[in-house]
Design a protein around this motif. Structure first.
Motif, PDB file in Angstrom:
ATOM      1  N   ARG A 185       0.835  -1.210   0.000  1.00  0.00           N
ATOM      2  CA  ARG A 185       0.000   0.000   0.000  1.00  0.00           C
ATOM      3  C   ARG A 185       0.867   1.256   0.000  1.00  0.00           C
ATOM      4  N   ASP A 186       1.922   1.250   0.794  1.00  0.00           N
ATOM      5  CA  ASP A 186       2.792   2.434   0.871  1.00  0.00           C
ATOM      6  C   ASP A 186       3.460   2.695  -0.480  1.00  0.00           C
ATOM      7  N   TRP A 187       3.897   1.617  -1.146  1.00  0.00           N
ATOM      8  CA  TRP A 187       4.546   1.825  -2.449  1.00  0.00           C
ATOM      9  C   TRP A 187       3.559   2.434  -3.434  1.00  0.00           C
ATOM     10  N   LEU A 188       2.345   1.878  -3.499  1.00  0.00           N
ATOM     11  CA  LEU A 188       1.362   2.370  -4.456  1.00  0.00           C
ATOM     12  C   LEU A 188       0.975   3.808  -4.147  1.00  0.00           C
ATOM     13  N   ASN A 189       0.787   4.132  -2.871  1.00  0.00           N
ATOM     14  CA  ASN A 189       0.456   5.513  -2.512  1.00  0.00           C
ATOM     15  C   ASN A 189       1.596   6.454  -2.864  1.00  0.00           C
ATOM     16  N   GLY A 190       2.824   6.026  -2.614  1.00  0.00           N
ATOM     17  CA  GLY A 190       3.972   6.868  -2.966  1.00  0.00           C
ATOM     18  C   GLY A 190       4.101   7.062  -4.466  1.00  0.00           C
ATOM     19  N   TYR A 191       3.844   5.992  -5.220  1.00  0.00           N
ATOM     20  CA  TYR A 191       3.911   6.077  -6.682  1.00  0.00           C
ATOM     21  C   TYR A 191       2.879   7.070  -7.202  1.00  0.00           C
ATOM     22  N   HIS A 192       1.663   6.980  -6.700  1.00  0.00           N
ATOM     23  CA  HIS A 192       0.615   7.888  -7.160  1.00  0.00           C
ATOM     24  C   HIS A 192       0.864   9.324  -6.712  1.00  0.00           C
ATOM     25  N   ALA A 193       1.443   9.510  -5.539  1.00  0.00           N
ATOM     26  CA  ALA A 193       1.764  10.874  -5.087  1.00  0.00           C
ATOM     27  C   ALA A 193       2.833  11.490  -5.986  1.00  0.00           C
ATOM     28  N   GLU A 194       3.862  10.719  -6.328  1.00  0.00           N
ATOM     29  CA  GLU A 194       4.907  11.217  -7.226  1.00  0.00           C
ATOM     30  C   GLU A 194       4.329  11.509  -8.603  1.00  0.00           C
ATOM     31  N   LEU A 195       3.456  10.640  -9.064  1.00  0.00           N
ATOM     32  CA  LEU A 195       2.833  10.833 -10.367  1.00  0.00           C
ATOM     33  C   LEU A 195       2.033  12.131 -10.400  1.00  0.00           C
ATOM     34  N   GLN A 196       1.258  12.385  -9.344  1.00  0.00           N
ATOM     35  CA  GLN A 196       0.467  13.619  -9.307  1.00  0.00           C
ATOM     36  C   GLN A 196       1.359  14.852  -9.288  1.00  0.00           C
ATOM     37  N   ASP A 197       2.416  14.822  -8.491  1.00  0.00           N
ATOM     38  CA  ASP A 197       3.328  15.970  -8.427  1.00  0.00           C
ATOM     39  C   ASP A 197       3.962  16.245  -9.782  1.00  0.00           C
ATOM     40  N   LEU A 198       4.315  15.183 -10.485  1.00  0.00           N
ATOM     41  CA  LEU A 198       5.037  15.324 -11.745  1.00  0.00           C
ATOM     42  C   LEU A 198       4.118  15.708 -12.901  1.00  0.00           C
ATOM     43  N   LEU A 199       2.916  15.118 -12.940  1.00  0.00           N
ATOM     44  CA  LEU A 199       2.067  15.256 -14.124  1.00  0.00           C
ATOM     45  C   LEU A 199       0.965  16.298 -13.992  1.00  0.00           C
ATOM     46  N   ALA A 200       0.464  16.533 -12.784  1.00  0.00           N
ATOM     47  CA  ALA A 200      -0.704  17.410 -12.637  1.00  0.00           C
ATOM     48  C   ALA A 200      -0.538  18.764 -13.322  1.00  0.00           C
ATOM     49  N   PRO A 201       0.616  19.428 -13.216  1.00  0.00           N
ATOM     50  CA  PRO A 201       0.746  20.725 -13.896  1.00  0.00           C
ATOM     51  C   PRO A 201       0.660  20.638 -15.417  1.00  0.00           C
ATOM     52  N   ARG A 202       0.824  19.441 -15.982  1.00  0.00           N
ATOM     53  CA  ARG A 202       0.836  19.263 -17.435  1.00  0.00           C
ATOM     54  C   ARG A 202      -0.497  18.753 -17.978  1.00  0.00           C
ATOM     55  N   LEU A 203      -1.458  18.484 -17.075  1.00  0.00           N
ATOM     56  CA  LEU A 203      -2.712  17.861 -17.492  1.00  0.00           C
ATOM     57  C   LEU A 203      -3.797  18.896 -17.778  1.00  0.00           C
ATOM     58  N   SER A 204      -4.788  18.459 -18.575  1.00  0.00           N
ATOM     59  CA  SER A 204      -5.986  19.278 -18.734  1.00  0.00           C
ATOM     60  C   SER A 204      -6.745  19.306 -17.410  1.00  0.00           C
ATOM     61  N   GLU A 205      -7.633  20.266 -17.254  1.00  0.00           N
ATOM     62  CA  GLU A 205      -8.363  20.383 -15.994  1.00  0.00           C
ATOM     63  C   GLU A 205      -9.224  19.138 -15.713  1.00  0.00           C
ATOM     64  N   PRO A 206      -9.954  18.582 -16.702  1.00  0.00           N
ATOM     65  CA  PRO A 206     -10.721  17.359 -16.420  1.00  0.00           C
ATOM     66  C   PRO A 206      -9.836  16.193 -15.984  1.00  0.00           C
ATOM     67  N   ALA A 207      -8.711  16.026 -16.629  1.00  0.00           N
ATOM     68  CA  ALA A 207      -7.817  14.932 -16.261  1.00  0.00           C
ATOM     69  C   ALA A 207      -7.204  15.162 -14.891  1.00  0.00           C
ATOM     70  N   ARG A 208      -6.908  16.403 -14.567  1.00  0.00           N
ATOM     71  CA  ARG A 208      -6.345  16.704 -13.254  1.00  0.00           C
ATOM     72  C   ARG A 208      -7.350  16.385 -12.148  1.00  0.00           C
TER      73      ARG A 208
END
Length: 599
Positions: free
Chosen positions: A566-589
């Motif tokens: 669970r910790d690995w998956l949560n960490g992976y998704h947190a890193e993904l959000q930090d990295l990608l969210a600024p580059r996404l469209s508003e609906p995808a974000r």
């Protein structure tokens, strides 16, 4: 030469048998390979598909007067049954019942077994030759290829343009690579290296091409001497203006049709020549031996060197995976919203439409050039075929009650990507969540592994499979493959799987981790990321993630997960959000904020 076209499989097999009879052959070995022994071949070289109708990316056939024995691995067993049905064919597993063993049992004394020496690697040739000898049969090289003699509308050989690959992306000049190779030949006591793999040659010369779909490299051959001279056998008409000036002065352009004659004439008796016994034509060995040279069979040094990416190549791969992650996340958000809505409206999303959508989203990313392979866009039972491909006639709807799998990748200016995700939209088939959870646990087990130097892929394969084995489940494909740097999506020599593969995993190598599970006619599951191997402070090695695509959590049985998982998956998704969210469209974000929330 026949004067009629062969329009159906039965006619083509009959035509080939007539050609074999005219050449006094009792059988013909028909691999999927072209002269470069690669996974993907140009339309001109799709002889196995032309004769048998089998369109998978790995397999071979032995054509006799009684049957056409087709050999594939477990990825293609269902596809083989669909494409080569009926009494004309017999079906066999490529590894459980190797074609040379089959031929040993079926051949009769006095048989002449034909083969194309440009399409059979030395290691394969020798196994077939031993099988024939045991049966009292003989091997007979055929030129021209008998399939070409009946293929009247055979496409022309490819003529894709060849362009320089800038050093800003390559990280090292071709001249530096040439100097390294000359030093290796000197140390090895070898006079020449013969190379037939297009990705090795493209990497070595810092060029890229467009001869074969998904593979940005030119088809060519290369002969490099210890004195520094390099003969590059390639169609001169492919070279873009100015390309010659980008090459080292020691490189000479030669017609590809001259390769065997040049080898016979350039190499002197007693000289030593390196060739890869698994990835070069046996015709090379035969040409060198005819000249009196000593052939040294060993894994290609360019293959081994190319596999360990330099810092510039690694940075390029990391960069293009961020862009690819944006496309994956936009796609996942679109899929989650569109599949239920369109199904309710009576206009469901199709597999082909989903495949086109991920391509559209990649095209919007900086540096995107093309797909890196034919996407596997598969709903329901189609996902149980590991290398399924949609066609206009075979294009199932993606419905809420049927899980969906997408295996897809891209070629970017700075690298190559490949990832797989499995999706569900509501009620899942019985057993799906259990299997999906096991696949994730398998993925996590290998993604978080630390291992010492000297570890090879087959040493760690079972670590990945154990969560599936614990449930009596397994998958009939490899666990991981190497990947190229804007080259082949499946790169040798590193891989992870059950078969023995004596290649040490080293820092700088990039591999996939992709466990799965498949139930015929019901569903298929796979989770795949790419990882680079890194060395840690204590000298052990580990996998560092490169791929950023959300992993759906709805199907995970939470109580079956450990805290570490669970910790690995949560960490992976947190890193993904930090990295990608600024580059996404508003609906995808907005979608990502919910889909990647901590569990």
């Amino acid at each position: 030469m026949p004067d009629t076209f062969f329009t159906g499989t039965a006619d083509r097999i009959a035509g080939l048998r007539a050609e074999l009879e005219a050449r006094a052959l009792d059988a013909f070995i028909l691999p999927r390979f072209d002269a470069h022994q690669g996974e993907y071949v140009a339309p001109h070289d799709r002889r196995l598909a032309y004769v048998t109708g089998f369109t998978g990316s790995a397999g071979m056939a032995v054509v006799t007067r009684e049957t056409v024995a087709v050999f594939v691995d477990g990825r293609y067993s269902v596809q083989l049954g669909n494409e080569c049905a009926g009494p004309l064919f017999s079906h066999h597993h490529l590894f459980d019942e190797p074609p040379e063993d089959w031929l040993r049992r079926k051949a009769a004394a006095g048989w002449r077994v034909g083969y194309d020496a440009m399409h059979l690697p030395p290691a394969w040739h020798d196994r077939f030759a031993a099988a024939c000898a045991a049966a009292g049969a003989t091997m007979a090289a055929q030129s021209p290829n008998p399939v070409d003699a009946i293929w009247l509308d055979q496409p022309a050989p490819p003529m894709g343009a060849i362009s320089p690959f800038p050093q800003q992306f390559a990280g090292r000049s071709s001249a530096e690579k040439c100097a390294d190779l000359m030093a290796y030949l000197e140390a090895r006591g070898a006079d020449f290296l013969a190379e037939a793999q297009p990705d090795n040659i493209a990497w070595f010369l810092n060029v890229r091409g467009a001869d074969v779909d998904f593979n940005p490299m030119p088809q060519s051959f290369l002969l490099a001497g210890r004195d520094g001279g390099v003969s590059w056998f390639v169609e001169a008409g492919k070279l873009e203006a100015g390309l010659r000036e980008s090459l080292p002065d020691t490189v000479q352009i030669c017609p590809p049709g001259d390769v065997l004659e040049t080898m016979r004439n350039l190499v002197s008796p007693g000289q030593r020549v390196l060739i890869d016994p698994d990835f070069s034509p046996v015709a090379f060995r035969q040409a060198f031996e005819a000249a009196g040279a000593q052939v040294l069979p060993e894994p290609g040094i360019l293959t081994l060197t190319k596999a360990v990416k330099n810092p510039v190549e690694l940075e390029g791969l990391r960069s293009c995976h961020v862009a690819d992650g944006v496309a994956w996340t936009e796609f996942s958000a679109w899929l989650a919203e569109t599949v239920p809505a369109r199904a309710a409206a009576g206009n469901p999303v199709s597999e082909r439409e989903a495949e086109e959508k991920i391509l559209e989203l990649r095209r919007a990313q900086p540096g995107f050039l093309s797909e890196s392979f034919n996407s596997i866009s598969a709903a329901g039972g189609n996902a149980a075929m590991c290398h399924y491909a949609t066609t206009p006639e075979r294009n199932a709807p993606v419905l809420p009650q049927n899980p969906y799998l997408l295996d897809s990748g891209g070629q970017y200016e700075t690298g190559t990507t490949d990832a797989t995700r499995s999706f569900a939209f509501g009620v899942r088939p019985e057993g799906y969540d259990r299997a999906y959870t096991a696949v994730f646990k398998a993925f996590h087990a290998l993604a978080t592994l630390r291992f010492p130097r000297g570890t090879q892929g087959h040493h760690i394969d079972a670590i990945c499979r154990r969560p599936l084995w614990d449930l009596g489940l397994d998958y009939d494909h490899g666990t991981g493959h190497g990947i190229g740097h804007r080259l082949s999506v499946h790169e040798h020599p590193q891989r992870i799987g059950k078969p023995h593969n004596p290649v040490d995993l080293k820092p700088g190598m990039v591999l996939s981790i992709e466990p799965g599970y498949y139930e015929a006619e019901r569903f298929g599951i796979r989770i795949e990321n790419l990882f680079e191997i890194v060395e840690e402070a204590d000298g052990f090695m580990a996998f560092r993630n490169m791929t950023y695509a959300p992993i759906q959590t709805d199907m995970l049985i939470r109580e079956a997960l450990s805290s570490a998982e669970r910790d690995w998956l949560n960490g992976y998704h947190a890193e993904l959000q930090d990295l990608l969210a600024p580059r996404l469209s508003e609906p995808a974000r907005r979608w990502l904020a919910q889909a990647a929330s901590a569990i």
